[in-house]
Design an enzyme around this catalytic site. Structure first.
Site, PDB file in Angstrom:
ATOM      1  N   TYR A 105      33.798   7.171 -24.874  1.00  0.00           N
ATOM      2  CA  TYR A 105      33.593   6.019 -23.951  1.00  0.00           C
ATOM      3  C   TYR A 105      34.694   4.805 -24.395  1.00  0.00           C
ATOM      4  O   TYR A 105      34.291   4.256 -25.397  1.00  0.00           O
ATOM      5  CB  TYR A 105      31.981   5.422 -23.736  1.00  0.00           C
ATOM      6  CG  TYR A 105      31.131   6.445 -23.682  1.00  0.00           C
ATOM      7  CD1 TYR A 105      30.741   6.933 -22.386  1.00  0.00           C
ATOM      8  CD2 TYR A 105      30.361   7.118 -24.862  1.00  0.00           C
ATOM      9  CE1 TYR A 105      29.891   8.141 -22.202  1.00  0.00           C
ATOM     10  CE2 TYR A 105      29.600   8.309 -24.426  1.00  0.00           C
ATOM     11  CZ  TYR A 105      29.278   8.591 -23.191  1.00  0.00           C
ATOM     12  OH  TYR A 105      28.330   9.637 -23.171  1.00  0.00           O
TER      13      TYR A 105
ATOM     14  N   HIS B 162      23.492   3.950 -19.363  1.00  0.00           N
ATOM     15  CA  HIS B 162      22.541   4.144 -18.089  1.00  0.00           C
ATOM     16  C   HIS B 162      22.980   3.509 -16.795  1.00  0.00           C
ATOM     17  O   HIS B 162      22.027   3.020 -16.251  1.00  0.00           O
ATOM     18  CB  HIS B 162      21.258   3.478 -18.478  1.00  0.00           C
ATOM     19  CG  HIS B 162      20.648   4.329 -20.005  1.00  0.00           C
ATOM     20  ND1 HIS B 162      19.673   3.979 -20.974  1.00  0.00           N
ATOM     21  CD2 HIS B 162      20.945   5.651 -20.325  1.00  0.00           C
ATOM     22  CE1 HIS B 162      19.493   4.898 -21.846  1.00  0.00           C
ATOM     23  NE2 HIS B 162      20.183   5.958 -21.646  1.00  0.00           N
TER      24      HIS B 162
ATOM     25  N   ASP C 190      19.366  19.188 -16.664  1.00  0.00           N
ATOM     26  CA  ASP C 190      20.145  17.988 -17.038  1.00  0.00           C
ATOM     27  C   ASP C 190      21.460  18.055 -17.610  1.00  0.00           C
ATOM     28  O   ASP C 190      21.758  18.731 -18.447  1.00  0.00           O
ATOM     29  CB  ASP C 190      19.360  17.433 -18.312  1.00  0.00           C
ATOM     30  CG  ASP C 190      19.790  15.923 -18.872  1.00  0.00           C
ATOM     31  OD1 ASP C 190      20.808  15.261 -18.144  1.00  0.00           O
ATOM     32  OD2 ASP C 190      19.641  15.471 -20.071  1.00  0.00           O
TER      33      ASP C 190
ATOM     34  N   ASP D 185      25.909  12.255 -14.170  1.00  0.00           N
ATOM     35  CA  ASP D 185      24.659  12.814 -14.889  1.00  0.00           C
ATOM     36  C   ASP D 185      23.382  12.867 -14.176  1.00  0.00           C
ATOM     37  O   ASP D 185      22.807  12.139 -13.430  1.00  0.00           O
ATOM     38  CB  ASP D 185      24.284  11.932 -16.044  1.00  0.00           C
ATOM     39  CG  ASP D 185      23.406  12.429 -17.146  1.00  0.00           C
ATOM     40  OD1 ASP D 185      22.572  13.630 -16.686  1.00  0.00           O
ATOM     41  OD2 ASP D 185      23.302  11.838 -18.204  1.00  0.00           O
TER      42      ASP D 185
ATOM     43  N   ASP E 271       0.879  -1.266  -0.018  1.00  0.00           N
ATOM     44  CA  ASP E 271       0.090  -0.093   0.030  1.00  0.00           C
ATOM     45  C   ASP E 271       0.698   1.275  -0.064  1.00  0.00           C
ATOM     46  O   ASP E 271       0.457   2.436   0.361  1.00  0.00           O
ATOM     47  CB  ASP E 271      -1.003   0.018   1.134  1.00  0.00           C
ATOM     48  CG  ASP E 271      -0.123  -0.286   2.596  1.00  0.00           C
ATOM     49  OD1 ASP E 271       1.020  -0.204   2.462  1.00  0.00           O
ATOM     50  OD2 ASP E 271      -0.787   0.170   3.500  1.00  0.00           O
TER      51      ASP E 271
ATOM     52  N   HIS F 276      25.614   7.413 -29.009  1.00  0.00           N
ATOM     53  CA  HIS F 276      24.439   8.142 -28.553  1.00  0.00           C
ATOM     54  C   HIS F 276      24.464   9.727 -29.553  1.00  0.00           C
ATOM     55  O   HIS F 276      25.396  10.151 -30.110  1.00  0.00           O
ATOM     56  CB  HIS F 276      24.199   8.289 -27.148  1.00  0.00           C
ATOM     57  CG  HIS F 276      25.128   9.211 -26.743  1.00  0.00           C
ATOM     58  ND1 HIS F 276      25.134  10.602 -26.314  1.00  0.00           N
ATOM     59  CD2 HIS F 276      26.053   8.850 -25.518  1.00  0.00           C
ATOM     60  CE1 HIS F 276      26.096  10.772 -25.805  1.00  0.00           C
ATOM     61  NE2 HIS F 276      26.620   9.960 -25.133  1.00  0.00           N
TER      62      HIS F 276
ATOM     63  N   ARG G 162      31.479  12.360 -20.513  1.00  0.00           N
ATOM     64  CA  ARG G 162      30.335  13.175 -21.164  1.00  0.00           C
ATOM     65  C   ARG G 162      30.367  14.515 -20.415  1.00  0.00           C
ATOM     66  O   ARG G 162      30.752  14.688 -19.153  1.00  0.00           O
ATOM     67  CB  ARG G 162      29.082  12.355 -20.984  1.00  0.00           C
ATOM     68  CG  ARG G 162      28.014  13.060 -21.640  1.00  0.00           C
ATOM     69  CD  ARG G 162      26.867  12.220 -21.726  1.00  0.00           C
ATOM     70  NE  ARG G 162      26.112  11.743 -20.618  1.00  0.00           N
ATOM     71  CZ  ARG G 162      26.235  10.578 -20.102  1.00  0.00           C
ATOM     72  NH1 ARG G 162      26.970   9.603 -20.664  1.00  0.00           N
ATOM     73  NH2 ARG G 162      25.355  10.403 -19.213  1.00  0.00           N
TER      74      ARG G 162
ATOM     75  N   GLU H  56      27.672  17.701 -20.286  1.00  0.00           N
ATOM     76  CA  GLU H  56      26.338  17.902 -20.730  1.00  0.00           C
ATOM     77  C   GLU H  56      25.762  19.330 -20.213  1.00  0.00           C
ATOM     78  O   GLU H  56      25.873  19.350 -19.026  1.00  0.00           O
ATOM     79  CB  GLU H  56      25.553  16.908 -20.501  1.00  0.00           C
ATOM     80  CG  GLU H  56      23.847  17.175 -20.397  1.00  0.00           C
ATOM     81  CD  GLU H  56      22.847  15.947 -20.508  1.00  0.00           C
ATOM     82  OE1 GLU H  56      23.417  15.176 -19.340  1.00  0.00           O
ATOM     83  OE2 GLU H  56      21.900  15.899 -21.324  1.00  0.00           O
TER      84      GLU H  56
ATOM     85  N   HIS I 142      18.978  16.448 -26.925  1.00  0.00           N
ATOM     86  CA  HIS I 142      17.443  16.216 -26.891  1.00  0.00           C
ATOM     87  C   HIS I 142      16.725  17.701 -26.626  1.00  0.00           C
ATOM     88  O   HIS I 142      17.385  18.327 -25.696  1.00  0.00           O
ATOM     89  CB  HIS I 142      17.129  15.116 -26.024  1.00  0.00           C
ATOM     90  CG  HIS I 142      17.556  15.009 -24.715  1.00  0.00           C
ATOM     91  ND1 HIS I 142      17.089  15.673 -23.625  1.00  0.00           N
ATOM     92  CD2 HIS I 142      18.782  14.500 -24.176  1.00  0.00           C
ATOM     93  CE1 HIS I 142      17.931  15.396 -22.658  1.00  0.00           C
ATOM     94  NE2 HIS I 142      18.898  14.920 -22.835  1.00  0.00           N
TER      95      HIS I 142
ATOM     96  N   GLU J 247      25.487  17.171 -25.181  1.00  0.00           N
ATOM     97  CA  GLU J 247      26.015  16.412 -24.573  1.00  0.00           C
ATOM     98  C   GLU J 247      27.011  15.338 -25.113  1.00  0.00           C
ATOM     99  O   GLU J 247      26.556  14.029 -25.312  1.00  0.00           O
ATOM    100  CB  GLU J 247      25.132  15.711 -23.693  1.00  0.00           C
ATOM    101  CG  GLU J 247      24.082  15.008 -24.379  1.00  0.00           C
ATOM    102  CD  GLU J 247      22.825  14.354 -23.567  1.00  0.00           C
ATOM    103  OE1 GLU J 247      23.223  13.256 -22.869  1.00  0.00           O
ATOM    104  OE2 GLU J 247      21.671  14.663 -23.257  1.00  0.00           O
TER     105      GLU J 247
ATOM    106  N   HIS K 236      13.559  14.218 -21.447  1.00  0.00           N
ATOM    107  CA  HIS K 236      13.514  14.075 -22.738  1.00  0.00           C
ATOM    108  C   HIS K 236      12.209  14.488 -23.333  1.00  0.00           C
ATOM    109  O   HIS K 236      11.476  13.912 -23.328  1.00  0.00           O
ATOM    110  CB  HIS K 236      13.801  12.583 -23.425  1.00  0.00           C
ATOM    111  CG  HIS K 236      15.181  12.051 -22.864  1.00  0.00           C
ATOM    112  ND1 HIS K 236      15.334  10.656 -23.145  1.00  0.00           N
ATOM    113  CD2 HIS K 236      16.209  12.588 -22.409  1.00  0.00           C
ATOM    114  CE1 HIS K 236      16.771  10.272 -22.684  1.00  0.00           C
ATOM    115  NE2 HIS K 236      17.210  11.648 -22.244  1.00  0.00           N
TER     116      HIS K 236
HETATM  117  N1  GLY Z   1      20.168  12.262 -18.244  1.00  0.00           N
HETATM  118  C1  GLY Z   1      19.509  11.846 -19.405  1.00  0.00           C
HETATM  119  C2  GLY Z   1      19.953  12.338 -20.519  1.00  0.00           C
HETATM  120  O1  GLY Z   1      21.247  12.742 -20.527  1.00  0.00           O
HETATM  121  O2  GLY Z   1      19.655  12.143 -21.783  1.00  0.00           O
HETATM  122 MN    MN Z   2      20.523  14.598 -21.661  1.00  0.00          MN
HETATM  123 MN    MN Z   3      21.871  13.900 -18.729  1.00  0.00          MN
END
Ligand code: GLY
Ligand code: MN
Ligand code: MN
Length: 435
Positions: free
Chosen positions: A386, A238, A266, A255, A35, A345, A403, A405, A349, A382, A356
């Site tokens: 890697y 991820h 982000d 991140d 619950d 990637h 990375r 971003e 975005h 971003e 996103h």
């Molecule tokens: N934190 C999600 C992305 O960078 O797309």
């Molecule tokens: Mn992002």
């Molecule tokens: Mn991110």
């Protein structure tokens, strides 16, 4: 008036509905186990048009000459408010949020057929939520069954999300203010994590520094599950386990962004656990930083959405050649996609209520059919590299994952980076320098 940005958006939607009616439910509460519920998060479309925070609520917008907004929400209840806290109830909700009318949610099923009757178009996003598809199907069936009494169901059902996605792409000043506040708090969280970082700490200890800073400054929390990835974990895009120890020889990639009034920031930063970049780490970092600068320079009104990705890929390919990971020319590496094992990637975005965010990226299926950037759009930039350990990667580069971003607003003059966390090697080393 506090509700002005929301009522202004409702008015703009109503103008586009024609002789139609739009149904916009908020998100249900969801059980986590037995619950206990997950922390409640409203539906982004509903929030965009209402600013109303409670679950069990539905917004109905009527277009045409009788344009108006109707909220269905929970009734006041002394008993429930003792257990769960304040709820507006229809009367105060209409007043506080500027709806034309408000009714108890318990009356929705009985009132729905009349709200749909004699409208040409029902605006809803079918296929989004099976329960809502069923409820609307029932309301339409009730109207059709009553056609001998002159009732008429809408002849057309149109996709409401398509219309709202287009609006959500360009942010208004209220949204930009929320996003700037979310960006400032997230930047402070990243700086705090840099200052707190010591070899031997666990990744989750840095996550805790971010969470503390976000909540301390009034954010509702993380905008998405944060990534705190030491060393080779940074090469898992991820990675959210955040449960390993941080080696003093490694980099750590964080991140993380927070949420303010529904709006996300982000940010990704990558920094040396011990506060000083090694020569190899620095070499990779500078390539990613240069790729980010090239990408940001490609963001301006009139550019296509894909342009800044292509600008970043070009710099990353040159960097991979300089590091000895690729041979040949930049053009050949781009053509053959030889960079993809190290950069798999895209470079960003849309950003907004959803990390996103809503909004199309393409205008068609052709190679060049990308959305054209327009002032008011917000997006992330971003790039990363890697370098997972493999026999194709020289040993001294094994496990380096970087990375960087930031969040960017498209302006009439070009672009504005509005996230201000330490970013260059010099800025990071200075913030991390501790006696
Ligand atoms: N934190 C999600 C992305 O960078 O797309
Ligand atoms: Mn992002
Ligand atoms: Mn991110």
């Amino acid at each position: 008036m506090k509700h002005a940005p929301y009522s202004d958006r409702r008015r703009r939607v109503c103008e586009r509905l024609g002789d139609g009616v739009a149904i916009i439910p908020t998100a249900p509460e969801r059980l986590r186990n037995r619950d206990a519920h997950y922390p409640y998060r409203f539906d982004s479309y509903f929030w965009y048009l209402s600013g109303f925070p409670e679950p069990e609520a539905v917004l109905v917008l009527i277009g045409g000459s009788e344009a108006r907004s109707i909220l269905f929400c929970r009734e006041k209840s002394e008993e429930r408010e003792i257990w769960d806290g304040f709820r507006y109830g229809p009367t105060s909700a209409a007043q506080a949020f500027g709806f034309s009318e408000a009714w108890p949610i318990s009356e929705l099923a009985s009132r729905l057929p009349q709200l749909l009757a004699k409208r040409n178009t029902l605006w809803h996003s079918l296929g989004h939520d099976a329960e809502w598809d069923r409820r609307l199907g029932e309301a339409l069936a009730a109207l059709r069954a009553d056609n001998r009494n002159g009732q008429q169901a809408p002849g057309e059902i149109r996709d409401l999300h398509g219309l709202l996605d287009e609006m959500r792409l360009c942010k208004d000043s209220h949204e930009l203010d929320c996003m700037q506040r979310a960006a400032d708090i997230a930047a402070a969280g990243h700086a705090r994590a840099m200052r707190a970082c010591r070899p031997g700490m666990a990744e989750y200890e840095l996550e805790a520094e971010l969470s503390y800073e976000f909540r301390r400054r009034g954010a509702s929390g993380h905008a998405y599950t944060p990534i705190v990835a030491g060393g080779v974990n940074a090469c898992i895009l991820h990675y959210v386990a955040n449960d390993k120890l941080l080696s003093g020889h490694a980099l750590v990639l964080i991140d993380a962004g927070c949420e303010i009034e529904g709006y996300a920031s982000d940010i990704t930063r990558t920094f040396p656990v011990a506060g000083r970049f090694s020569a190899e780490q620095r070499a990779v970092y500078e390539i990613v930083l240069a790729a980010q600068a090239a990408a940001i320079a490609a963001i301006r009104p009139g550019a296509r959405f894909a342009d800044y990705h292509h600008a970043a890929v070009r710099v990353l390919c040159q960097g991979l050649i300089d590091l000895g990971l690729l041979t040949g020319t930049v053009d050949a590496a781009i053509e053959s996609e030889a960079y993809k094992p190290y950069y798999m990637h895209r470079t960003g975005h849309w950003l907004g209520l959803d990390v996103h965010d809503a909004g199309a990226y393409r205008t068609g299926s052709g190679d060049d059919d990308w959305v054209i950037l327009t002032p008011g759009m917000t997006l992330t930039v971003e790039p990363g590299l890697y370098l997972r350990p493999s026999d194709k990667v020289p040993e001294h580069l094994h496990g380096i994952g970087v990375r960087i971003e930031d969040d960017v607003l498209v302006t009439s003059a070009g672009s504005l980076v509005y996230t201000h966390a330490p970013r260059t090697v010099g800025e990071i080393e200075e913030v991390m320098h501790h006696e």
